[in-house]
Design an enzyme around this catalytic site. Structure first.
Site, PDB file in Angstrom:
ATOM      1  N   GLU A 109      30.267  40.895  30.271  1.00 48.62           N
ATOM      2  CA  GLU A 109      30.230  40.176  31.619  1.00 48.62           C
ATOM      3  C   GLU A 109      31.478  40.599  32.385  1.00 48.62           C
ATOM      4  O   GLU A 109      32.542  40.679  31.735  1.00 48.62           O
ATOM      5  CB  GLU A 109      30.157  38.541  31.476  1.00 48.62           C
ATOM      6  CG  GLU A 109      29.049  38.175  30.782  1.00 48.62           C
ATOM      7  CD  GLU A 109      28.996  36.657  30.393  1.00 48.62           C
ATOM      8  OE1 GLU A 109      27.697  35.996  30.621  1.00 48.62           O
ATOM      9  OE2 GLU A 109      29.675  35.942  30.130  1.00 48.62           O
ATOM     10  N   CYS A 122      37.634  40.580  37.100  1.00 44.30           N
ATOM     11  CA  CYS A 122      37.874  40.165  35.759  1.00 44.30           C
ATOM     12  C   CYS A 122      37.130  41.014  34.909  1.00 44.30           C
ATOM     13  O   CYS A 122      35.694  40.826  34.690  1.00 44.30           O
ATOM     14  CB  CYS A 122      37.587  38.595  35.346  1.00 44.30           C
ATOM     15  SG  CYS A 122      38.070  38.113  33.858  1.00 44.30           S
ATOM     16  N   CYS A 129      34.772  40.230  20.389  1.00 43.27           N
ATOM     17  CA  CYS A 129      36.080  40.275  20.219  1.00 43.27           C
ATOM     18  C   CYS A 129      36.379  40.402  18.820  1.00 43.27           C
ATOM     19  O   CYS A 129      35.442  39.178  18.168  1.00 43.27           O
ATOM     20  CB  CYS A 129      37.024  39.322  20.789  1.00 43.27           C
ATOM     21  SG  CYS A 129      38.834  39.576  20.900  1.00 43.27           S
ATOM     22  N   CYS A 133      40.182  33.257  18.420  1.00 41.06           N
ATOM     23  CA  CYS A 133      41.160  32.252  18.977  1.00 41.06           C
ATOM     24  C   CYS A 133      40.098  30.773  18.939  1.00 41.06           C
ATOM     25  O   CYS A 133      38.795  30.879  19.817  1.00 41.06           O
ATOM     26  CB  CYS A 133      41.495  32.452  20.361  1.00 41.06           C
ATOM     27  SG  CYS A 133      42.631  33.972  20.203  1.00 41.06           S
ATOM     28  N   CYS A 136      38.138  30.054  22.309  1.00 38.60           N
ATOM     29  CA  CYS A 136      37.474  31.022  23.381  1.00 38.60           C
ATOM     30  C   CYS A 136      36.221  31.196  22.853  1.00 38.60           C
ATOM     31  O   CYS A 136      35.911  31.397  21.444  1.00 38.60           O
ATOM     32  CB  CYS A 136      38.318  32.157  23.110  1.00 38.60           C
ATOM     33  SG  CYS A 136      37.578  33.704  23.907  1.00 38.60           S
ATOM     34  N   GLY A 184      36.821  40.528  25.081  1.00 39.58           N
ATOM     35  CA  GLY A 184      37.662  41.354  24.146  1.00 39.58           C
ATOM     36  C   GLY A 184      39.083  41.444  24.401  1.00 39.58           C
ATOM     37  O   GLY A 184      39.813  40.831  25.074  1.00 39.58           O
ATOM     38  N   GLU A 185      39.896  42.123  23.121  1.00 49.70           N
ATOM     39  CA  GLU A 185      41.180  42.220  23.354  1.00 49.70           C
ATOM     40  C   GLU A 185      41.341  43.698  23.755  1.00 49.70           C
ATOM     41  O   GLU A 185      41.287  44.654  22.867  1.00 49.70           O
ATOM     42  CB  GLU A 185      41.649  42.040  21.667  1.00 49.70           C
ATOM     43  CG  GLU A 185      43.018  42.311  21.652  1.00 49.70           C
ATOM     44  CD  GLU A 185      44.193  42.053  22.738  1.00 49.70           C
ATOM     45  OE1 GLU A 185      44.133  40.906  22.781  1.00 49.70           O
ATOM     46  OE2 GLU A 185      44.940  42.811  23.348  1.00 49.70           O
ATOM     47  N   SER A 216      45.770  41.500  29.820  1.00 53.39           N
ATOM     48  CA  SER A 216      46.028  40.216  29.109  1.00 53.39           C
ATOM     49  C   SER A 216      45.865  40.551  27.807  1.00 53.39           C
ATOM     50  O   SER A 216      44.703  41.192  27.309  1.00 53.39           O
ATOM     51  CB  SER A 216      45.127  39.082  29.658  1.00 53.39           C
ATOM     52  OG  SER A 216      45.377  38.035  28.580  1.00 53.39           O
ATOM     53  N   SER A 238      48.689  35.773  25.914  1.00 57.89           N
ATOM     54  CA  SER A 238      48.383  34.447  25.651  1.00 57.89           C
ATOM     55  C   SER A 238      48.885  33.870  24.743  1.00 57.89           C
ATOM     56  O   SER A 238      48.927  34.040  23.546  1.00 57.89           O
ATOM     57  CB  SER A 238      46.763  34.776  25.204  1.00 57.89           C
ATOM     58  OG  SER A 238      46.025  35.274  26.099  1.00 57.89           O
ATOM     59  N   LEU A 239      50.035  32.823  25.286  1.00 50.99           N
ATOM     60  CA  LEU A 239      50.914  32.208  24.203  1.00 50.99           C
ATOM     61  C   LEU A 239      50.255  30.998  23.493  1.00 50.99           C
ATOM     62  O   LEU A 239      50.059  30.909  22.404  1.00 50.99           O
ATOM     63  CB  LEU A 239      52.402  31.914  24.986  1.00 50.99           C
ATOM     64  CG  LEU A 239      53.377  31.492  23.991  1.00 50.99           C
ATOM     65  CD1 LEU A 239      53.821  32.612  22.826  1.00 50.99           C
ATOM     66  CD2 LEU A 239      54.635  31.098  24.807  1.00 50.99           C
ATOM     67  N   HIS A 240      50.069  30.032  24.324  1.00 53.32           N
ATOM     68  CA  HIS A 240      49.431  28.756  24.223  1.00 53.32           C
ATOM     69  C   HIS A 240      49.769  27.817  23.197  1.00 53.32           C
ATOM     70  O   HIS A 240      49.347  26.812  23.035  1.00 53.32           O
ATOM     71  CB  HIS A 240      47.860  29.057  23.547  1.00 53.32           C
ATOM     72  CG  HIS A 240      47.145  29.929  24.451  1.00 53.32           C
ATOM     73  ND1 HIS A 240      47.006  29.909  25.822  1.00 53.32           N
ATOM     74  CD2 HIS A 240      46.195  30.977  24.316  1.00 53.32           C
ATOM     75  CE1 HIS A 240      46.208  30.807  26.217  1.00 53.32           C
ATOM     76  NE2 HIS A 240      45.932  31.394  25.425  1.00 53.32           N
ATOM     77  N   ASN A 315      38.568  25.532  29.592  1.00 51.73           N
ATOM     78  CA  ASN A 315      37.479  25.383  30.046  1.00 51.73           C
ATOM     79  C   ASN A 315      36.390  25.273  28.913  1.00 51.73           C
ATOM     80  O   ASN A 315      36.366  25.902  28.015  1.00 51.73           O
ATOM     81  CB  ASN A 315      37.119  26.711  30.832  1.00 51.73           C
ATOM     82  CG  ASN A 315      37.758  26.921  31.933  1.00 51.73           C
ATOM     83  OD1 ASN A 315      37.651  26.221  32.964  1.00 51.73           O
ATOM     84  ND2 ASN A 315      38.568  28.016  32.155  1.00 51.73           N
ATOM     85  N   CYS A 358      37.738  31.438  32.710  1.00 51.33           N
ATOM     86  CA  CYS A 358      38.358  31.979  31.691  1.00 51.33           C
ATOM     87  C   CYS A 358      37.933  31.435  30.364  1.00 51.33           C
ATOM     88  O   CYS A 358      37.836  30.262  29.896  1.00 51.33           O
ATOM     89  CB  CYS A 358      39.638  31.513  31.675  1.00 51.33           C
ATOM     90  SG  CYS A 358      40.997  32.563  32.453  1.00 51.33           S
TER      91      CYS A 358
END
Ligand code: SAH
Ligand code: SF4
Length: 382
Positions: A109, A122, A129, A133, A136, A184-185, A216, A238-240, A315, A358
């Site tokens: 996407e 985006c 991926c 996470c 996600c 994806g990463e 990112s 992406s710390l989180h 989200n 996201c």
């Protein structure tokens, strides 16, 4: 797994069912070499580049400053391809999401987010991926394969087609910025991502500056410095979570590259200054990582790094194991970070009605296949 082994194991397929070579995704040197094979001189590569990436032309016949027989020879050997859009959804807020299907049937996407002063695309870097996470949706899909450079550039080309932005406008673009925040990463598919970004940044083509591109990463430490030195794009991380204990659970890659190593790599990111800051992404999960103590610990952790903190309301997606923090909790968190001198915008969710926000991206094909499997698989006898 090393990034090299990772790249070869999940390599994109070699395309061109009819034997013709797609010129999209070749760098300037490769384009020149491909043209040399039909006896074209090096300056032809520059002409083609202009037609393909500045004018957005997909038919050789439209390249009017090339001789007719040369155009015919080009068309025999080459194509200027586009991914196929198998779905195209427009949100009530103007966000638009395309589901793209590639030659082998795999899908990703791509999302366009229009704002007053900019328009951001985006872009996805992988089908699925490898990382998992917990918050996600893409992470629940697993990795199918890396995207090739052509497939990454193709997302930009297709969006530009749809937005009617050829030839590349100088100002006022609907597609002015790119974030690698789709599926994806990107740092686990570095070579293809780097090649694609160099094409997108090229001044004689699409010409989107490195200052308007943000990559990112969930924290692939060994690749961060290289991305900074070779591409010079903005970095979002992406710390989180502020403790290894929690981050190990939310972002399992943390077990390999813990917070201290990640922050050390960020402190070394080339070209950091107050004008060029790291963006920390922090997804707000109710009762998990959203307390005032977390906010204070965050500020302490990143001390000395020119940074801004993007607070992302979680989200939801079907079956997600988290809830989004309450609005006052997010605001309080933001106030603490802000009082310490860091910008802390709360990212407004866009395109939620079309599952384009996201972390909601997950290819339709995978969902369809899963449900089709469920229908086809006979239930085991009790
Ligand atoms: N793999 C990269 C880039 C893609 S994800 C990375 O992880 O950074 C882009 C951003 O969306 C990341 O910050 C990711 O943590 C965040 N994200 C993932 N799922 C989300 C969700 N459900 N709600 C809000 N943000 C999410
Ligand atoms: Fe992969 Fe990023 Fe999702 Fe984590 S947040 S699973 S790294 S796409």
């Amino acid at each position: 797994m090393s990034t090299e082994r990772h790249a070869s194991r999940f390599a994109p397929p070699k395309p061109a069912a009819d034997g013709r070579i797609d010129l999209i995704g070749l760098d300037r040197g490769e384009l020149q070499a491909a043209l040399a094979e039909i006896g074209a001189e090096p300056f032809r590569a520059r002409q083609l580049w202009h037609w393909i990436y500045h004018r957005g032309v997909t038919e050789f016949d439209a390249m009017t400053n090339l001789a007719k027989d040369f155009r015919a020879r080009l068309a025999e050997r080459f194509t200027v391809g586009r991914p196929q859009a198998s779905a195209d959804n427009l949100s009530a807020d103007g966000t638009r999401k395309w589901l793209l299907r590639f030659a082998d049937g795999q899908e990703v996407e791509t999302v366009h987010i229009p704002e007053e002063d900019r328009g951001t695309l985006c872009v996805s870097s992988q089908v699925g991926c490898t990382l998992t996470c917990r918050f996600c949706h893409t992470g629940t899909q697993g990795l199918v394969r890396n995207l090739g450079a052509a497939e990454i550039v193709g997302q930009v080309m297709l969006a530009r087609d749809a937005l009617g932005e050829w030839p590349s406008p100088k100002d006022g673009r609907l597609l002015s910025n790119i974030v690698l925040m789709g599926m994806g990463e990107p740092l686990y598919n570095y070579d293809n991502v780097a090649k694609a970004l160099k094409i997108v940044m090229d001044h004689e083509g699409i010409s989107i500056s490195k200052r308007k591109i943000t990559l990112s990463t969930s924290g692939v430490v060994p690749m961060i410095r290289r991305a900074g030195a070779e591409l010079g794009v903005n970095l979002a991380v992406s710390l989180h979570a502020v403790s290894d204990e929690l981050r190990d659970r939310l972002v399992p890659l943390n077990r390999k590259y813990p917070i201290a190593e990640l922050l050390a790599a960020l402190r070394d990111y080339p070209g950091l200054s107050n004008a060029r800051r790291i963006t920390f992404e922090y997804v707000m999960l109710k009762g998990v990582n959203d307390s005032p103590a977390d906010a204070r610990a965050l500020v302490k952790l990143i001390e000395g790094i020119p940074a801004k903190i993007n607070l992302i309301p979680f989200n939801p997606w079907p079956g997600a194991p988290f809830e989004c923090s309450d609005w006052p909790t997010i605001e309080r968190f933001g106030d603490i970070v802000n009082a310490a001198g860091y910008a802390s915008p709360i990212r407004t969710p866009r395109g939620r009605d079309i599952l384009a926000a996201c972390g909601q991206l997950k290819s339709e094909s995978q969902r369809v296949r899963a449900s089709a499997r469920a229908q086809l698989t006979p239930t085991a006898p009790a």
